[in-house]
Write an enzyme that holds these catalytic residues in place. Structure first.
Site, mmCIF file in Angstrom:
data_model
loop_
_atom_site.group_PDB
_atom_site.id
_atom_site.type_symbol
_atom_site.label_atom_id
_atom_site.label_comp_id
_atom_site.label_asym_id
_atom_site.label_seq_id
_atom_site.Cartn_x
_atom_site.Cartn_y
_atom_site.Cartn_z
ATOM 1 N N ASP A 243 0.728 -1.074 0.033
ATOM 2 C CA ASP A 243 -0.089 -0.178 -0.155
ATOM 3 C C ASP A 243 0.830 1.396 -0.069
ATOM 4 O O ASP A 243 2.109 1.083 0.429
ATOM 5 C CB ASP A 243 -0.742 0.138 1.207
ATOM 6 C CG ASP A 243 -2.148 -0.975 1.022
ATOM 7 O OD1 ASP A 243 -2.486 -1.500 -0.058
ATOM 8 O OD2 ASP A 243 -2.681 -1.165 2.213
ATOM 9 N N LYS A 265 -3.796 3.397 -2.834
ATOM 10 C CA LYS A 265 -4.730 3.867 -2.721
ATOM 11 C C LYS A 265 -4.741 5.442 -1.805
ATOM 12 O O LYS A 265 -4.103 5.386 -1.080
ATOM 13 C CB LYS A 265 -5.863 3.004 -1.890
ATOM 14 C CG LYS A 265 -6.265 1.944 -2.644
ATOM 15 C CD LYS A 265 -7.236 1.045 -1.944
ATOM 16 C CE LYS A 265 -7.755 -0.407 -2.487
ATOM 17 N NZ LYS A 265 -8.735 0.015 -3.522
ATOM 18 N N MET A 378 -8.716 7.782 8.463
ATOM 19 C CA MET A 378 -9.105 8.676 7.274
ATOM 20 C C MET A 378 -9.835 9.713 7.408
ATOM 21 O O MET A 378 -10.781 9.914 6.593
ATOM 22 C CB MET A 378 -9.525 7.485 6.163
ATOM 23 C CG MET A 378 -8.533 6.348 5.869
ATOM 24 S SD MET A 378 -9.368 5.145 5.020
ATOM 25 C CE MET A 378 -10.195 4.154 6.202
#
Length: 459
Positions: A243, A265, A378
């Site tokens: 990631d 991502k 997030m």
């Protein structure tokens, strides 16, 4: 890195040492293990050096160094144990075109000789660029104890066997053959040869190896927080699919031969689709590879884990989960806090600020109540949305909020604010790294003061 480590070919090449005392002897004992043509220039050479010259192991020039003595030399050592003389001979060697090392003078040397673990032809070089010679010796001792004294023998026999081993297909199958050989302890040259023949027959006739997938948590970023099981998986992986938030220091721990594939991502930004990631995982595992799917933090926390497991199961691929330390655990540790505390809160929620469809709605009414603690992943770009929802549902604007950027990493940053000031605090901070938002938690000193006020109010 100021010194780039290389292994220089010295077979048949000229190496010159100026000096005949203890410093020269120390270098010569090491250089005599090579196949270089050694020359020593010394007016007063130690008896041991004279003995080596008599045995034709080196050439002794019994005088002070003169111009041309280092001509065609690949390496030159100034080892006179006299600063003025070493500077003089180093200048002569420079003019002759040699690379120069002045013993115990890092600043004026063009190269350094590292500490070495010798299992010829296996050599481990350890360098600290002169910063910590004691540390280099300690590392050498540690490695010496771990490497079998017969490793050099195994490597020599193995090198001669490489042509036969090419009967195995290049890649995983051949690598597995050599890995099994070097994990086998042998007693003699005959034993090593017999072991190689038996292993070659075994691997030539073995069925095609089935691939497998390890879904591994890389932790929050500090390499020392990586689990032993995760470290082992990285060391064995044929393919690492990682990631965007995985720290570069952790990627460095993967096997050098491993194929490294980014599957980054980014919230509200360009991303590799989950379908594409699933296809990467499955296609490499179908080819017999050991795939490590490396995720920041813990793969079971907001890691799209189930979708990748389902892709593996649909293709009949074996998988294993290797948990990691989630970023929230590292972040709360940085605050000097615990998630729960008697008299303050008996539970904590892990929630996400956004998902693939945008901002995520939660039970804001419950979260807005006094004493609630939540770790919001997030939440950086959704901070204004979170702030608005909490205030709209009656949250006290003075409720503490802490934002931790790059938890556990050297550039970690902690911002202490409140719900009412969450924005514009985040915008003004210009956060560039991954961040966690803690609702209801402040750094320890501030939290202790708030707890004391609450207790006094209760009395």
């Amino acid at each position: 890195m100021k010194h780039f480590p290389i292994f220089m070919a010295l077979e048949g090449r000229r190496v010159v040492v100026s000096g005949g005392g203890e410093a020269a002897l120390a270098k010569l004992r090491l250089l005599l293990k090579t196949e270089a043509n050694l020359t020593v220039v010394a007016a007063n050479a130690a008896p041991e050096i004279k003995k080596w010259a008599a045995e034709a192991r080196l050439t002794l020039i019994p005088r002070a160094m003169e111009p041309g003595d280092a001509m065609c030399a690949r390496l030159f050592y100034a080892a006179n144990e006299d600063d003025a003389e070493d500077a003089r001979v180093a200048e002569l060697a420079h003019r002759d075109g040699a690379l120069v090392n002045i013993v115990d003078n890092l600043g004026d040397s063009q190269f350094i000789t590292p500490a070495m673990v010798d299992r010829d032809p296996v050599v481990v070089a350890i360098g600290t660029e002169g910063a910590a010679p004691v540390l280099a010796r300690a590392i050498k001792k540690d490695i010496e104890e771990k490497l079998s004294p017969r490793l050099g023998l195994m490597a020599r026999i193995g090198k001669a066997f490489r042509a036969k081993a090419e009967a195995l297909p290049f890649g995983v199958k051949r690598r597995d053959f050599w890995a099994e050989y070097y994990n086998t302890d042998v007693a003699s040259e005959t034993d090593a040869q017999d072991t190689l023949e038996a292993l070659l027959d075994k691997h030539l006739n073995a069925d095609i190896k089935e691939g497998r997938v390890d879904l591994v948590g890389a932790g929050p970023g500090d390499p020392e927080l990586l689990t032993l099981k995760a470290r082992k998986a990285l060391d064995e992986a044929d393919v690492v699919i990682y990631d965007r938030l995985v720290a570069p220091e952790i990627l460095e721990l993967a096997r050098r031969e491993a194929i490294m594939l980014s599957a980054g991502k980014e919230g509200f930004g360009p991303s590799v689709t989950q379908d594409a990631i699933n296809e990467m995982i499955v296609s490499h595992a179908r080819g017999g590879a050991h795939v490590v799917r490396l995720k920041s933090g813990d793969p079971t926390v907001f890691g799209r884990l189930d979708e990748e497991i389902e892709a593996c199961e649909a293709s009949g691929i074996a998988w294993t989960i290797v948990p990691g330390i989630t970023s929230a655990s590292a972040a709360v540790a940085a605050l000097g806090q615990s998630f729960t505390k008697r008299g303050r809160n008996s539970g904590v929620r892990f929630i996400t600020g956004h998902d693939t469809k945008g901002f995520v709605d939660h039970d804001w009414k419950t979260l807005a109540q006094p004493g609630k603690v939540a770790a919001i992943y997030m939440g950086k770009k959704s901070a204004r949305f979170i702030q608005g929802r909490l205030l709209m549902h009656g949250a006290d604007a003075a409720t503490p909020v802490t934002v931790i950027e790059n938890a556990s990493r050297p550039d970690q940053r902690i911002l202490s604010t409140t719900i009412g000031e969450l924005e514009p605090t985040l915008t003004n901070a210009n956060l560039a790294g991954p961040a966690l938002v803690f609702l209801g938690l402040a750094p320890r000193a501030a939290m202790d003061a708030a707890d004391q006020i609450n207790m006094e109010a209760a009395i």
